[in-house]
Design a protein around this motif. Structure first.
Motif: not given
Length: 623
Positions: A49-50, A369-374, A415-417
């Protein structure tokens, strides 16, 4: 519909109208209300979504799968597939249709056609993976297009030059995932090949969405945006070109353009939005963004908010938009009995968040843990502050090469979050797991690196143990009672550090056993339930104990220097029975009114110590 009938019908769904699927949901040790309604085209939402374009196509669905013996196993023919598998899902999960353990190497394959216009007039076709655990070697029509290492991160390959001229393309992925096996030192968080109590069944393979995207020859690769409480916006639009002109439009919730600016790709530029509505848990206002570079247009969003450290009556406090906001939330593991790392669908994922929001919770800690972008988008929309942990390595000391690789992936996390307004703190180490202790303390240098990558957020260098003074937070873990900013502490903790903000990074953890119907039906997990910090025999006792512990925390907010606290935990997981919700999400243990009042009492107590007035809190989010 009866569960067994629905499970049977899943085997009869036609694939492209030409054949019958062999895929079937395996019966997991525990299911949820969403398990048998996932279907064969899961997660249809746009995955990013970003950075959203209109020309995209999901490749989620039924793929072919088989085990492999090593990295040198050749790609299999379609006839050699061992079974069908649902993408995205963990190989070990019931939703995958495979549900096998200890799969170190495996091959995935599927066929796809590129929509008309995707690769015409000089346009490029990108193949996007949201997450594959742990290493993915990707082939298109037999050509290796790339290798990616790291089980939690998005990655992209340009496959335009590898596409077939006849319209049908074959995609194959070789996955390698040793989890925490002998010698492995990858970021794994709570995953283990030998599950026991607080460590859980691992997730291997393609566990987040796979999709195609059509872009112009020069296109936007990444967007970095910060927007503060004064309306100052800083933008960097990274592209595969050089100094191409860029335009950015800011659009409010009613569709009105409130600002626009021009800049140059690959260089930061600033502009101002007059009197923006600010983002906070009480009012999670978001603004849409439209970014144009040549023939490329992407949509995104941002929230205006500023994080800082202030001193109120001699105590270091976290400030959001210039105000001390007390943070209370849960330790959020993000595991599901049917999907493990992968929630059944967006509705299920958001259910957890809405339950927390309805209780008055304003924060959660996304635990190693890392989640989905949603997931992050949902927290942005609902108004939930996020403490984001870096997934830890196994409980061993890394060598130099392993440490360097983990640090590389830590940078990817940032960088991704770093564009999600809800994330307000980065956690580097949890309780010393994979943390070097001999010779030097890497968390000092890592804190500096994280701050360089993202100077707008707090850093919790060591949540729990092995705290040597790095970072913005003094983070105490203590079960069951809190010790938050107090002049008393216990084994493995350190005395309250007045030079940093105090947070109770973990506490509570009281448990309540349930009937077998709601338990993870694995005997080894059931055998570890008695390792819970405290077991309460009925819900009256559970809520009584919860009230006492929350009252003790409130008193520490009133008397000492406590600025936030994390209760363990959102849900049960496998052998743990200390969640607000059971693992299947069917039982909420809490006396709602009691817990709402106890949580509100924390904010009211903070207001007497210079915190934001509780009267400004909005009504709980409806379920």
């Amino acid at each position: 519909m009866h569960t067994s009938l629905l499970k049977g019908l899943l085997t009869l769904i036609p694939l492209w109208g030409t054949c019958l699927l062999a895929y079937e949901v395996k019966t997991p040790p525990l299911d949820t209300d969403w398990t048998y309604s996932v279907g064969t085209h899961p997660w249809p939402e746009h995955p990013r979504p970003l950075l959203q374009r209109s020309h995209w196509q999901s490749l989620n669905g039924i793929w072919k799968w088989r085990r492999a013996s090593s990295s040198t196993d050749p790609p299999p023919d379609s006839e050699a597939a061992q079974s069908d598998i649902l993408v995205p899902s963990c190989i070990e999960s019931g939703l995958s249709g495979v549900m096998e353990q200890d799969t170190i190497y495996s091959w995935y394959s599927t066929e796809f056609t590129v929509p008309k216009g995707f690769a015409e007039r000089g346009r490029r076709v990108l193949l996007n993976f949201e997450a594959v655990d742990h290493q993915a070697t990707v082939l298109v029509n037999g050509d290796q297009v790339g290798i990616h290492v790291g089980g939690y991160w998005q990655f992209t390959f340009d496959i335009t030059d590898h596409l077939s001229s006849n319209g049908t393309n074959r995609l194959q992925v070789l996955v390698f995932d040793p989890t925490d096996g002998d010698g492995a030192m990858n970021p794994v968080g709570k995953q283990t090949r030998r599950p026991s109590h607080i460590f859980y069944t691992p997730c291997s393979g393609i566990w987040q969405s796979v999709w195609l995207e059509s872009v112009p020859s020069t296109y936007i690769q990444q967007l970095d945006v910060t927007a503060d409480m004064s309306g100052q916006v800083n933008v960097t639009v990274a592209s595969n070109g050089e100094s191409d002109p860029v335009t950015v439009s800011v659009i409010d919730s009613e569709g009105n353009e409130v600002a626009s600016a021009k800049g140059v790709a690959n260089q930061p530029f600033d502009f101002t939005v007059d009197s923006p509505e600010l983002w906070s848990p009480d009012s999670p206002t978001l603004y849409n963004l439209t970014i144009k570079l040549g023939g490329d247009t992407v949509c995104s969003y941002t929230g205006f908010r500023t994080l800082s450290i202030g001193e109120i009556d001699g105590i270091k406090r976290p400030l959001l938009n210039g105000e001390f906001v007390f943070q209370f939330g849960t330790l959020d593991q993000g595991f599901w009995p049917d999907g493990l790392h992968t929630p059944p669908n967006r509705e299920a994922m958001v259910f957890d968040l809405k339950v927390l929001k309805s209780l008055g919770v304003n924060m959660l800690r996304k635990h190693i843990k890392v989640e989905t972008a949603l997931f992050y988008q949902a927290c942005d929309q609902l108004g939930l502050l996020l403490i984001q942990d870096m997934p830890s390595m196994p409980l061993r000391t890394p060598n130099a090469a392993q440490q360097a690789e983990w640090e590389r992936q830590l940078e990817i996390l940032i960088k991704q979050h770093r564009n999600y307004p809800s994330i307000y703190t980065w956690v580097i180490y949890n309780e010393g797991w994979g943390q070097i202790q001999n010779g030097y303390y890497p968390e000092f240098g890592l804190t500096d690196r994280v701050k360089a990558l993202d100077p707008t957020r707090f850093v919790d260098a060591t949540s729990g143990w092995n705290d040597h003074g790095a970072g913005d937070w003094h983070d105490n873990h203590h079960y069951a009672n809190p010790q938050c900013g107090t002049p008393f502490y216990s084994l493995q903790s350190t005395p309250y550090d007045r030079n940093r903000i105090s947070i109770q990074g973990e506490f509570g953890g009281i448990g309540h056993n349930v009937s077998e119907e709601h338990l993870w039906k694995v005997q080894a997990a059931i055998n570890t339930i008695n390792q819970t910090y405290e077991i309460d025999e009925d819900l009256d006792a559970y809520n009584y104990r919860g009230h006492l512990l929350m009252s003790e925390l409130r008193e520490q907010v009133e008397k000492y220097a406590c600025s936030g606290a994390v209760w363990t935990q959102t849900t049960d997981v496998e052998g743990e029975v200390n969640g607000f919700l059971t693992y299947d999400r069917r039982i909420l243990r809490l006396d709602r009114e009691q817990w709402r009042a106890d949580i509100q009492a924390l904010y009211d107590a903070a207001a007497t110590r210079g915190g934001k007035s509780s009267s400004k809190r909005r009504a709980p989010e409806p379920l």
